[in-house]
Each structure stands twice: as structure tokens, then as C-alpha cells.
Design a protein around this motif. Structure first.
Motif, PDB file in Angstrom:
ATOM      1  N   ASN A 285     -48.493 -17.427 -26.214  1.00 24.75           N
ATOM      2  CA  ASN A 285     -48.554 -16.147 -25.507  1.00 24.75           C
ATOM      3  C   ASN A 285     -48.031 -16.253 -24.077  1.00 24.75           C
ATOM      4  O   ASN A 285     -48.354 -15.430 -23.219  1.00 24.75           O
ATOM      5  CB  ASN A 285     -49.978 -15.573 -25.511  1.00 24.75           C
ATOM      6  N   VAL A 286     -47.210 -17.266 -23.818  1.00 23.25           N
ATOM      7  CA  VAL A 286     -46.506 -17.390 -22.541  1.00 23.25           C
ATOM      8  C   VAL A 286     -45.010 -17.299 -22.807  1.00 23.25           C
ATOM      9  O   VAL A 286     -44.469 -18.018 -23.652  1.00 23.25           O
ATOM     10  CB  VAL A 286     -46.830 -18.727 -21.832  1.00 23.25           C
ATOM     11  N   ILE A 287     -44.356 -16.402 -22.091  1.00 23.33           N
ATOM     12  CA  ILE A 287     -42.916 -16.213 -22.224  1.00 23.33           C
ATOM     13  C   ILE A 287     -42.240 -16.723 -20.959  1.00 23.33           C
ATOM     14  O   ILE A 287     -42.671 -16.417 -19.836  1.00 23.33           O
ATOM     15  CB  ILE A 287     -42.566 -14.722 -22.437  1.00 23.33           C
ATOM     16  N   LEU A 288     -41.180 -17.487 -21.141  1.00 26.72           N
ATOM     17  CA  LEU A 288     -40.422 -18.042 -20.024  1.00 26.72           C
ATOM     18  C   LEU A 288     -39.165 -17.217 -19.781  1.00 26.72           C
ATOM     19  O   LEU A 288     -38.483 -16.810 -20.728  1.00 26.72           O
ATOM     20  CB  LEU A 288     -40.027 -19.493 -20.323  1.00 26.72           C
ATOM     21  N   ALA A 289     -38.870 -16.996 -18.514  1.00 23.40           N
ATOM     22  CA  ALA A 289     -37.630 -16.318 -18.119  1.00 23.40           C
ATOM     23  C   ALA A 289     -37.176 -16.961 -16.821  1.00 23.40           C
ATOM     24  O   ALA A 289     -37.334 -16.403 -15.737  1.00 23.40           O
ATOM     25  CB  ALA A 289     -37.859 -14.822 -17.934  1.00 23.40           C
ATOM     26  N   ASN A 290     -36.613 -18.151 -16.943  1.00 26.57           N
ATOM     27  CA  ASN A 290     -36.398 -19.008 -15.778  1.00 26.57           C
ATOM     28  C   ASN A 290     -35.047 -19.717 -15.815  1.00 26.57           C
ATOM     29  O   ASN A 290     -34.386 -19.776 -16.847  1.00 26.57           O
ATOM     30  CB  ASN A 290     -37.505 -20.076 -15.713  1.00 26.57           C
ATOM     31  N   GLY A 291     -34.658 -20.280 -14.669  1.00 27.83           N
ATOM     32  CA  GLY A 291     -33.527 -21.204 -14.613  1.00 27.83           C
ATOM     33  C   GLY A 291     -32.165 -20.580 -14.797  1.00 27.83           C
ATOM     34  O   GLY A 291     -31.266 -21.212 -15.355  1.00 27.83           O
ATOM     35  N   PHE A 292     -31.950 -19.367 -14.282  1.00 26.93           N
ATOM     36  CA  PHE A 292     -30.676 -18.678 -14.500  1.00 26.93           C
ATOM     37  C   PHE A 292     -29.523 -19.288 -13.704  1.00 26.93           C
ATOM     38  O   PHE A 292     -28.360 -18.960 -13.939  1.00 26.93           O
ATOM     39  CB  PHE A 292     -30.821 -17.191 -14.169  1.00 26.93           C
ATOM     40  N   SER A 293     -29.812 -20.158 -12.770  1.00 28.65           N
ATOM     41  CA  SER A 293     -28.790 -20.971 -12.077  1.00 28.65           C
ATOM     42  C   SER A 293     -27.688 -20.133 -11.419  1.00 28.65           C
ATOM     43  O   SER A 293     -26.509 -20.457 -11.496  1.00 28.65           O
ATOM     44  CB  SER A 293     -28.180 -21.988 -13.055  1.00 28.65           C
ATOM     45  N   GLY A 294     -28.095 -19.024 -10.799  1.00 29.84           N
ATOM     46  CA  GLY A 294     -27.143 -18.179 -10.112  1.00 29.84           C
ATOM     47  C   GLY A 294     -26.663 -16.995 -10.911  1.00 29.84           C
ATOM     48  O   GLY A 294     -25.910 -16.169 -10.407  1.00 29.84           O
ATOM     49  N   HIS A 295     -27.098 -16.878 -12.175  1.00 28.99           N
ATOM     50  CA  HIS A 295     -26.644 -15.793 -13.053  1.00 28.99           C
ATOM     51  C   HIS A 295     -27.714 -14.733 -13.268  1.00 28.99           C
ATOM     52  O   HIS A 295     -27.531 -13.823 -14.070  1.00 28.99           O
ATOM     53  CB  HIS A 295     -26.230 -16.347 -14.424  1.00 28.99           C
TER      54      HIS A 295
END
Length: 388
Positions: A332-342
Motif C-alpha cells: 500500500n505504498v506507491i513510489l513516484a521518485n527519481g525522475f532525474s530532471g524529467h
């Protein structure tokens, strides 16, 4: 999702995009709370971004996310208007221009084939064609250039962030000023988000959208997110130079520049790229920036720095691509990370995908599963060659 409480940690453009798309989903009937430690967004990457969008990636999925992104920006009035008021982003589609010497020409051409297969409106230009189109450009060391003919450009990123936030609030999303430190766990799931003041906000689903500060939130969850804050300095310069029809230029050195009104903004990835450097402009870079700019555009020999600022890339050191999807250990944890400038350009696609995952249990519009955390555990990098 009836009556479930979704808590999103991070109210920047990713967190606010997720909040909007979940709240707007026709089958979502729960509650949404966004925790943002700094509602002024003084240090937020979203507010400090150069806010551009491109199709010229080397990874098909990144291209597809940008294709949805540009469509969303063009049709913003259909999505983010509130009480008849339409956000003004100043979207300018003047393209990206990637330049390559002989050493980088093969990679540029390989990327071009991937882009054309995804229906990207892009053209390869030899030095003579570059000179005809951009006579102010020094082409002496160039072998080829790749120019986006449509679907690429820049916009007001802070305005997009505020538009997502305002629309989300109009749909009932609750924004709270709070500094999240981590997750409270029990029975194999997250029970709540722990705040700096010691209190806990209960939740049924938690979304980690904390940008450059995402990694510490996951301490003790069994997954070490390889995302760090990498400082990038943006310089604002003035010059009597004339650069008509100037796109966003990516020099072979890594320097980027684009017009901004009557001035230009530019930046260069530092040779020494430490994690979590102080969020202060690195003025020591400017002499190198100036030399590269004057070499590429001789008229920039006459150049004056007006000001500078710094922001963090939430940099995924594993493969420079976003990590989107369910936590490997906590369902029940969603990740939305690490877009690296995008992140700014991919926020619409990420927000839509996470909403589908939360409400329907699967992606339906665009399959984001290649960006899941499982690839990190398996040691299968999804490498993006075109990282600026």
C-alpha cells in the motif's frame, strides 16, 4: 477505493499531479491528503526547474510519457481550469537541438531511429543544414544535429504546479503543511505517515512523491531507494547577440541554453557531482559556461550574467529513470521518485498512471511497469542516454 484515505508525501508537481488524477478518477470515492513541508515551494525542484519538455529520449517509454505530456499541456484548458479560469503556462514550442561531434554522431543517429519509430517529429541536420537554419551557430566541430520540429519546448513550470494544486483542491484534496519523516508499519503494510512533531496521520495508501528528499522516508521499509539530490545551477545571461528561432540547444559538452524573453538561461552538469550539495548557485561554473557558450555562439563573447539559482534533480543513480509503482515490500505504498530532471514534463503521465494503479489495480492508458522498483532489485537498469 471507497472511503479509503490516500496520503501523498510531497506537494510538488509530481505529488500534485497524482492528487489531481486520483481525485478526478471517476471511480475514486475516498479522501486525499497532500503533505507539503514548504507550501511556499522555496526549495522545491518544481519551482526551481527550467521547465522544458522534449520527445528526444533514447527510451521509448520516456518518449511516450512526453507525448502525453505535450498533449496535456496543449489541452490544459480541458483539464485544469477552475471556475472558468484557465492557467497560462506560456508554452513555447521552439524545439530541442541536440548537437554532436563525430564522437557522438553514432549515438545521436541511433537515438533518432528510436524516436522516429515512436512517431517523433524530429529531423537530422548535417552541418550545412544547421548553418542555413541557424547562421549564428558555430558548426566547425559538428557532425550532425537533431532538431525537434514540434512537441518540444518550454513553459512556466511554477504555473503548472500551481494549476495542479488549485485544481486538486477544487476537487476536495486537502493540503497540509507538515514535515513527514517516515512511515508507521504494521501487519505488512503502512498504517500511517509519521511527522516531525511526533504525530501520525493514518492512511490506507501512501504515495512517496518527496522528490530529492524521498529516500529517508523509506528507512526501515526494506527497500533502499537510490535517489539523491543533485544540484544544478541555472544562469540567467544577457547579451547583444541575436539568436532568431533559437531552440533549446544541447551542446556536445553537456551545456544547455535557451532564450528566456530578451535574455537566455543556461546550465552545465558539474564535473564533480556530489549528493545533496548546498542548494546555492555554483558561481564558480560560470567561466566554463561562458567559454562554451562563446565557442558555440560567437556573439556570446559579449555576455553578462544577471543572476543565478540552484535546484535539485531527484537523481536516480541506478539508471537515471523514474521509479514508479508499488513498493517491493509494502503493497500500500506507491513510489513516484527519481525522475532525474524529467519530472516536470512527465508529471501528467506519472499522475495518470498512478491514479489507474491506485483505483483499478493496473495501468490502462500507458504501461509504466518497466519503471517499477523490481528492475532495481533484479539489477536490470533501464538506461536513458539523453540525460541533461
Amino acid at each position: 477505493m471507497n472511503n479509503r484515505h490516500v496520503v501523498i508525501v510531497g506537494g510538488g508537481v509530481i505529488g500534485s499531479a497524482v492528487a489531481y488524477f486520483v481525485a478526478a478518477h471517476p471511480r475514486f470515492q475516498g479522501r486525499i491528503t497532500v503533505l507539503e513541508r514548504d507550501p511556499t515551494y522555496t526549495h522545491a525542484s518544481s519551482a526551481l526547474s527550467a521547465s522544458s519538455i522534449r520527445q528526444q529520449f533514447s527510451t521509448p517509454l520516456n518518449i511516450q510519457m512526453s507525448q502525453f505530456g505535450i498533449t496535456f499541456l496543449r489541452e490544459l484548458h480541458q483539464h485544469l481550469a477552475v471556475d472558468g479560469e484557465v492557467p497560462e503556462l506560456g508554452l513555447t514550442e521552439q524545439g530541442y537541438l541536440y548537437l554532436a561531434t563525430a564522437a557522438g554522431a553514432t549515438t545521436l543517429r541511433e537515438n533518432h531511429q528510436i524516436q522516429k519509430a515512436e512517431q517523433v517529429d524530429v529531423a537530422l541536420l548535417d552541418p550545412d543544414a544547421l548553418q542555413r537554419r541557424f547562421p549564428w551557430l558555430n558548426i566547425d566541430d559538428l557532425a550532425v544535429g537533431s532538431l525537434g520540429l514540434s512537441g518540444e519546448g518550454w513553459f512556466d513550470g511554477y504555473a503548472l504546479l500551481m494549476a495542479f494544486r488549485r485544481k486538486a483542491r477544487s476537487l476536495g484534496v486537502n493540503y497540509i503543511q507538515a514535515d513527514a519523516l517516515g512511515f508507521e508499519q504494521g501487519h505488512g503494510k503502512v498504517q500511517g505517515v509519521r511527522l516531525r512533531d511526533g504525530s501520525v496521520i493514518p492512511c490506507d495508501v501512501a504515495v512517496n512523491a518527496a522528490g530529492a528528499w524521498a529516500r529517508p522516508l523509506l528507512t526501515g521499509t526494506g527497500f533502499d531507494l537510490p535517489v539523491v539530490g543533485r544540484r544544478r545551477t541555472v544562469f540567467v545571461v544577457s547579451s547583444p547577440a541575436q539568436t532568431p528561432a533559437c531552440p533549446l540547444i544541447i551542446d556536445p559538452s553537456g551545456l544547455w541554453l535557451r532564450p528566456e524573453g530578451q535574455q537566455w538561461i543556461c546550465g552545465l552538469p558539474p564535473e564533480d557531482d556530489p549528493d545533496d550539495a548546498p542548494l546555492e548557485a555554483d558561481y564558480g561554473q560560470f567561466d566554463t559556461v561562458w567559454q562554451i557558450m562563446a565557442n558555440r555562439v560567437p556573439a556570446f563573447e559579449a555576455l553578462r550574467m544577471q543572476r543565478a539559482w540552484a535546484g535539485y534533480y531527484e537523481y536516480n543513480v541506478f539508471d537515471q529513470n523514474a521509479v514508479i509503482g508499488t513498493h517491493p515490500q509494502l503493497s500500500n505504498v506507491i513510489l513516484a521518485n527519481g525522475f532525474s530532471g524529467h519530472g516536470m514534463q512527465h508529471a501528467p503521465a506519472a499522475g495518470r498512471g498512478i491514479a489507474e494503479l491506485l483505483v483499478d489495480g493496473a495501468y490502462s492508458s500507458l504501461d509504466l511497469s518497466p519503471l517499477s522498483a523490481q528492475r532495481l532489485l533484479d539489477g536490470r537498469p533501464l538506461l536513458e542516454k539523453n540525460v541533461i
